[in-house]
Design a protein around this motif. Structure first.
Motif, PDB file in Angstrom:
ATOM      1  N   ASP A  62      -9.994  10.795  11.734  1.00 25.22           N
ATOM      2  CA  ASP A  62      -8.924  11.735  12.086  1.00 25.22           C
ATOM      3  C   ASP A  62      -7.569  11.033  12.032  1.00 25.22           C
ATOM      4  O   ASP A  62      -6.765  11.095  12.972  1.00 25.22           O
ATOM      5  CB  ASP A  62      -9.180  12.313  13.488  1.00 25.22           C
ATOM      6  CG  ASP A  62      -8.354  13.576  13.749  1.00 25.22           C
ATOM      7  OD1 ASP A  62      -8.022  14.265  12.777  1.00 25.22           O
ATOM      8  OD2 ASP A  62      -8.038  13.848  14.924  1.00 25.22           O
ATOM      9  N   ASP A  63      -7.315  10.358  10.894  1.00 25.20           N
ATOM     10  CA  ASP A  63      -6.127   9.509  10.755  1.00 25.20           C
ATOM     11  C   ASP A  63      -5.246  10.022   9.621  1.00 25.20           C
ATOM     12  O   ASP A  63      -5.710  10.210   8.479  1.00 25.20           O
ATOM     13  CB  ASP A  63      -6.549   8.063  10.488  1.00 25.20           C
ATOM     14  CG  ASP A  63      -5.364   7.132  10.447  1.00 25.20           C
ATOM     15  OD1 ASP A  63      -4.864   6.762  11.526  1.00 25.20           O
ATOM     16  OD2 ASP A  63      -4.933   6.774   9.331  1.00 25.20           O
ATOM     17  N   ALA A  64      -3.962  10.211   9.909  1.00 23.18           N
ATOM     18  CA  ALA A  64      -3.021  10.743   8.928  1.00 23.18           C
ATOM     19  C   ALA A  64      -2.694   9.719   7.841  1.00 23.18           C
ATOM     20  O   ALA A  64      -2.497  10.082   6.674  1.00 23.18           O
ATOM     21  CB  ALA A  64      -1.742  11.194   9.627  1.00 23.18           C
ATOM     22  N   ARG A  65      -2.607   8.440   8.223  1.00 21.19           N
ATOM     23  CA  ARG A  65      -2.245   7.430   7.213  1.00 21.19           C
ATOM     24  C   ARG A  65      -3.310   7.345   6.128  1.00 21.19           C
ATOM     25  O   ARG A  65      -2.989   7.252   4.927  1.00 21.19           O
ATOM     26  CB  ARG A  65      -2.041   6.069   7.877  1.00 21.19           C
ATOM     27  CG  ARG A  65      -1.804   4.940   6.866  1.00 21.19           C
ATOM     28  CD  ARG A  65      -1.426   3.650   7.544  1.00 21.19           C
ATOM     29  NE  ARG A  65      -0.071   3.718   8.071  1.00 21.19           N
ATOM     30  CZ  ARG A  65       0.378   3.004   9.098  1.00 21.19           C
ATOM     31  NH1 ARG A  65      -0.443   2.178   9.720  1.00 21.19           N
ATOM     32  NH2 ARG A  65       1.617   3.114   9.506  1.00 21.19           N
ATOM     33  N   LEU A  66      -4.564   7.342   6.503  1.00 23.83           N
ATOM     34  CA  LEU A  66      -5.623   7.276   5.492  1.00 23.83           C
ATOM     35  C   LEU A  66      -5.582   8.492   4.576  1.00 23.83           C
ATOM     36  O   LEU A  66      -5.836   8.383   3.367  1.00 23.83           O
ATOM     37  CB  LEU A  66      -6.988   7.176   6.175  1.00 23.83           C
ATOM     38  CG  LEU A  66      -7.321   5.838   6.843  1.00 23.83           C
ATOM     39  CD1 LEU A  66      -8.698   5.872   7.477  1.00 23.83           C
ATOM     40  CD2 LEU A  66      -7.232   4.692   5.837  1.00 23.83           C
ATOM     41  N   PHE A  67      -5.256   9.659   5.124  1.00 20.63           N
ATOM     42  CA  PHE A  67      -5.122  10.847   4.268  1.00 20.63           C
ATOM     43  C   PHE A  67      -4.028  10.639   3.231  1.00 20.63           C
ATOM     44  O   PHE A  67      -4.217  10.941   2.040  1.00 20.63           O
ATOM     45  CB  PHE A  67      -4.817  12.072   5.128  1.00 20.63           C
ATOM     46  CG  PHE A  67      -4.277  13.230   4.341  1.00 20.63           C
ATOM     47  CD1 PHE A  67      -5.087  13.936   3.460  1.00 20.63           C
ATOM     48  CD2 PHE A  67      -2.935  13.595   4.447  1.00 20.63           C
ATOM     49  CE1 PHE A  67      -4.570  14.998   2.714  1.00 20.63           C
ATOM     50  CE2 PHE A  67      -2.420  14.641   3.710  1.00 20.63           C
ATOM     51  CZ  PHE A  67      -3.235  15.348   2.832  1.00 20.63           C
ATOM     52  N   LEU A  68      -2.879  10.118   3.657  1.00 22.92           N
ATOM     53  CA  LEU A  68      -1.757   9.914   2.732  1.00 22.92           C
ATOM     54  C   LEU A  68      -2.101   8.867   1.680  1.00 22.92           C
ATOM     55  O   LEU A  68      -1.742   9.003   0.499  1.00 22.92           O
ATOM     56  CB  LEU A  68      -0.513   9.511   3.519  1.00 22.92           C
ATOM     57  CG  LEU A  68       0.058  10.610   4.435  1.00 22.92           C
ATOM     58  CD1 LEU A  68       1.140  10.045   5.345  1.00 22.92           C
ATOM     59  CD2 LEU A  68       0.621  11.764   3.602  1.00 22.92           C
ATOM     60  N   VAL A  69      -2.809   7.801   2.084  1.00 18.95           N
ATOM     61  CA  VAL A  69      -3.227   6.782   1.112  1.00 18.95           C
ATOM     62  C   VAL A  69      -4.195   7.389   0.101  1.00 18.95           C
ATOM     63  O   VAL A  69      -4.111   7.120  -1.114  1.00 18.95           O
ATOM     64  CB  VAL A  69      -3.870   5.584   1.842  1.00 18.95           C
ATOM     65  CG1 VAL A  69      -4.506   4.619   0.832  1.00 18.95           C
ATOM     66  CG2 VAL A  69      -2.836   4.848   2.681  1.00 18.95           C
ATOM     67  N   SER A  70      -5.114   8.223   0.576  1.00 21.30           N
ATOM     68  CA  SER A  70      -6.053   8.865  -0.353  1.00 21.30           C
ATOM     69  C   SER A  70      -5.307   9.733  -1.364  1.00 21.30           C
ATOM     70  O   SER A  70      -5.694   9.816  -2.544  1.00 21.30           O
ATOM     71  CB  SER A  70      -7.073   9.701   0.422  1.00 21.30           C
ATOM     72  OG  SER A  70      -6.485  10.873   0.969  1.00 21.30           O
ATOM     73  N   MET A  71      -4.221  10.371  -0.932  1.00 21.40           N
ATOM     74  CA  MET A  71      -3.444  11.207  -1.849  1.00 21.40           C
ATOM     75  C   MET A  71      -2.733  10.372  -2.903  1.00 21.40           C
ATOM     76  O   MET A  71      -2.499  10.843  -4.030  1.00 21.40           O
ATOM     77  CB  MET A  71      -2.435  12.048  -1.064  1.00 21.40           C
ATOM     78  CG  MET A  71      -3.055  13.071  -0.126  1.00 21.40           C
ATOM     79  SD  MET A  71      -4.245  14.151  -0.952  1.00 21.40           S
ATOM     80  CE  MET A  71      -3.216  14.971  -2.132  1.00 21.40           C
ATOM     81  N   VAL A  72      -2.369   9.114  -2.565  1.00 23.39           N
ATOM     82  CA  VAL A  72      -1.780   8.222  -3.575  1.00 23.39           C
ATOM     83  C   VAL A  72      -2.760   8.036  -4.731  1.00 23.39           C
ATOM     84  O   VAL A  72      -2.402   8.163  -5.922  1.00 23.39           O
ATOM     85  CB  VAL A  72      -1.418   6.860  -2.941  1.00 23.39           C
ATOM     86  CG1 VAL A  72      -0.958   5.876  -4.026  1.00 23.39           C
ATOM     87  CG2 VAL A  72      -0.341   7.026  -1.880  1.00 23.39           C
TER      88      VAL A  72
END
Length: 668
Positions: A62-72
């Motif tokens: 439930d982490d926002a940073r990992l979501f943003l990295v995955s979008m990269v």
């Protein structure tokens, strides 16, 4: 040194690009459509898998940073794949403008996600990002579909037209924002790495740097030349580097559960740490309860394989043993601190048991009664030298003797422990409890002996610090209370000695609590007289008032005793009560006196000497039976709270100057 090597590896591709662009003869053209297409499909596929792994970690943590990295990674992979579809002779005969621009556009969008992923998002911002993740994915996927259709359907949009024949400057200018975002993201990720060193963070920083370099290489727009192929290689290296780092970490940890935990936000790291702490506590509790394969219960929650669960079982057992040992040592220290002056034996054992049971379990103590050491229905027979005896083993219990002065005083039952040190610790506990029990009984004997022959303040001081019994004294202001029985001599001549003792004991039984309850110290009984001190040895701020309260209370208590004697005389007409009892008279005076232990090395006593004490004795001698006479200094410390009848200036034996005296009748 590692930082220098890392920087050199990042600089070398840029030096190679500069060399290719500076030397046109080296920047040769090589077009291989099939190779280009399949390379892109393979790398994009790897990138999609990596992006999905990070996305799953984001969902699980439930982490926002990992979501943003995955979008990269998903954005880069998507546009890289679109670039591959626009390869000449795959769908279109000559490629398209979208073929040239697609990857720069995709890398710029990915740069925005990279920059956002490096920001120290607060709880509120992180919730907003996670709340919008489905919308972001939908919009991004829709945009890539639209871009693909616009680039691949002939004559549909300008993007489907043939590629530009010559490079244009505006493509390079449009790439600058992406470069800035990648640079800022790399710096922020590096600062995060400084706070939380991690190999995965280093691989992510490297990937961001390589994506930025790929954008720089793509600015040349020299399709199919070596400088153009270089940005494909850099893009591939960025993806492969992160994937390889994840693979190495997977090999090292044996699980994919925590591959990207080091990249998460600070709040997520704290939450993960709390989960690990709770899991460790749960594991330790399972081990301490004797449950086998305790770590297996946690393997599903944390995705542990069999070998990891086995290692965790052993670690949990070691930690449980260490914690149990620490708790038992702490209990031993606590028991050793339980012995206190005047602490009753039952209270000592109850307090010790409460503390010991927290570390040892269901510990029980049975004291010797009728010559038997027994706990419930279990009787124990210890023989020989107690110090060298092995414990008695019975079921899951170990029994140790408790001794006092070398004699059996009780038995200690302790549950059998799990480690080799448990029996030795239990034996040490039995020894410590024996010492505490012996000390408690010794103190009780001394306390009983001291308190029967001296004031409680003096007794407590000597028990706590025997050095206070040394000869010597100090000058101290105090209030002395002198009292004796008027008519004692006449009474003594008319009754038997036993009746004299009975009368004195009844009077003193009534008078002594009046003094002790007001903080006074009785230093001597001399026949029918007694001397009490206030503000010595224990300090009292209002010692004159306390002494006067005690004196008035003594007279009231003595009057009740005398009245009781009158009633007994009327009822019986025999014995002691047929003779009128004497009556107390009291003198109180305040002033400096020498207080301390007075006597010889062989025999000494706590006492006070000085004019203050002598005047108190003289005032008592002048007092009428049933009254309290006080000196002027005492009256001065009472203030306006005292009701007195002045006696004027009196001539006292041993005093050259006359002394003012007052009869105290009441005290507010």
């Amino acid at each position: 040194m590692r930082g220098v090597v890392w920087a050199i590896h990042l600089i070398l591709p840029m030096l190679g690009l500069w060399l290719l662009l500076a030397q046109n003869d080296l920047n040769i053209a090589w077009q291989h459509n099939a190779g280009h297409f399949w390379m892109i499909v393979t790398v994009a596929g790897i990138n999609v898998v990596l992006g999905m792994l990070i996305s799953e970690a984001s969902r699980r943590r439930d982490d926002a940073r990992l979501f943003l990295v995955s979008m990269v990674f998903l954005t880069s992979a998507g546009f890289f794949f679109l670039h591959g579809l626009a390869t000449p002779r795959v769908i279109l005969p000559t490629g398209s403008l979208g073929f040239d621009l697609g990857q720069q556009v995709g890398l710029t969008i990915a740069a925005a996600f990279a920059f956002a992923s490096a920001l120290p998002l607060g709880e509120r911002a992180a919730r907003a990002v996670l709340g919008a993740q489905h919308l972001v994915r939908t919009v991004l996927f829709g945009f890539m579909v639209v871009w693909g259709l616009a680039s691949l359907i002939p004559d549909l949009t300008p993007l489907s037209r043939p590629p530009l024949a010559t490079p244009v400057d505006w493509v390079a200018w449009l790439s600058l924002p992406g470069l800035a975002l990648y640079g800022a993201a790399s710096v922020m990720m590096f600062l995060l790495h400084r706070r939380r060193p991690s190999a995965m963070l280093i691989s992510l920083i490297t990937a961001y740097a390589l994506l930025a370099e790929a954008m720089v290489a793509g600015m040349s727009q020299l399709n199919w030349h070596l400088s153009w192929w270089e940005w494909h290689v850099l893009l591939t290296l960025a993806f492969v580097f992160v994937a390889y780092s994840a693979y190495l970490q997977f090999r090292r940890e044996g699980s994919s559960a925590g591959l990207f935990d080091s990249v998460t936000l600070a709040a997520t790291v704290a939450r993960i740490q709390q989960q690990y702490d709770e899991a460790l506590e749960e594991l330790v509790e399972h081990v301490r309860r004797g449950e086998s394969l305790a770590a297996t219960r946690l393997s599903g929650k944390f995705r542990l394989n069999e070998s990891q669960a086995a290692v965790l079982d052993r670690a949990g057992e070691a930690l449980a043993n260490e914690r149990e040992l620490s708790e038992r040592l702490g209990a031993l220290v606590a028991v050793s601190a339980q012995t206190r002056v005047g602490l009753p034996e039952n209270q000592l054992l109850a307090t010790a048991l409460d503390r010991v049971r927290q570390a040892y379990g269901d510990v029980r103590i049975g004291l010797v009664a009728d010559g038997r050491a027994q706990i419930g229905s279990r009787a124990y027979d210890f023989r020989g030298d107690f110090s060298g005896d092995e414990p008695i083993r019975r079921d899951h219990l170990l029994a140790f003797p408790l001794t006092v002065k070398g004699h059996l005083a009780g038995v200690l039952e302790v549950p059998v422990g799990r480690t080799q040190q448990d029996e030795a610790l239990a034996a040490t506990l039995a020894g410590q409890l024996s010492i505490s029990l012996e000390n408690a009984r010794l103190y009780q004997e001394l306390d009983t002996l001291f308190r029967q022959y001296m004031s409680p303040d003096v007794a407590n001081a000597l028990l706590a610090d025997p050095a206070q019994a040394a000869l010597g004294g100090e000058l101290k202001e105090l209030t002395a209370l002198f009292a004796d029985l008027k008519g004692f001599t006449t009474f003594s001549e008319q009754v038997a000695p036993g009746e004299i003792v009975e009368m004195l004991n009844r009077y003193h039984t009534a008078a002594v609590p009046c003094i002790l309850d007001n903080g006074g110290t009785i230093v001597q009984f001399v026949g029918d007289a007694l001397l009490a001190l206030f503000n010595a040895p224990a300090t009292q701020d209002d010692h004159a008032r306390a002494a006067c309260r005690a004196a008035l209370a003594m007279q009231q208590a003595a009057a009740e005793v005398a009245e009781e004697a009158v009633w007994r005389r009327a009822d019986t007409g025999t014995g002691t009560d047929t003779v009128a009892w004497p009556t107390f008279r009291v003198g109180v005076n305040t002033g400096p006196a020498l207080v301390g232990n007075i006597g010889s090395p062989e025999l000494r006593g706590f006492n006070a000497m000085g004019d203050c004490v002598n005047v108190a004795a003289r005032l008592q001698a002048l007092a009428e039976p049933g009254t309290v006479v006080i000196g002027s200094t005492t009256l001065g410390q009472l203030g306006g709270a005292a009701t007195v009848n002045p006696l004027g200036k009196l001539s006292l034996k041993g005093k050259a100057e006359r002394v003012e005296a007052y009869v105290l009748t009441a005290l507010a």
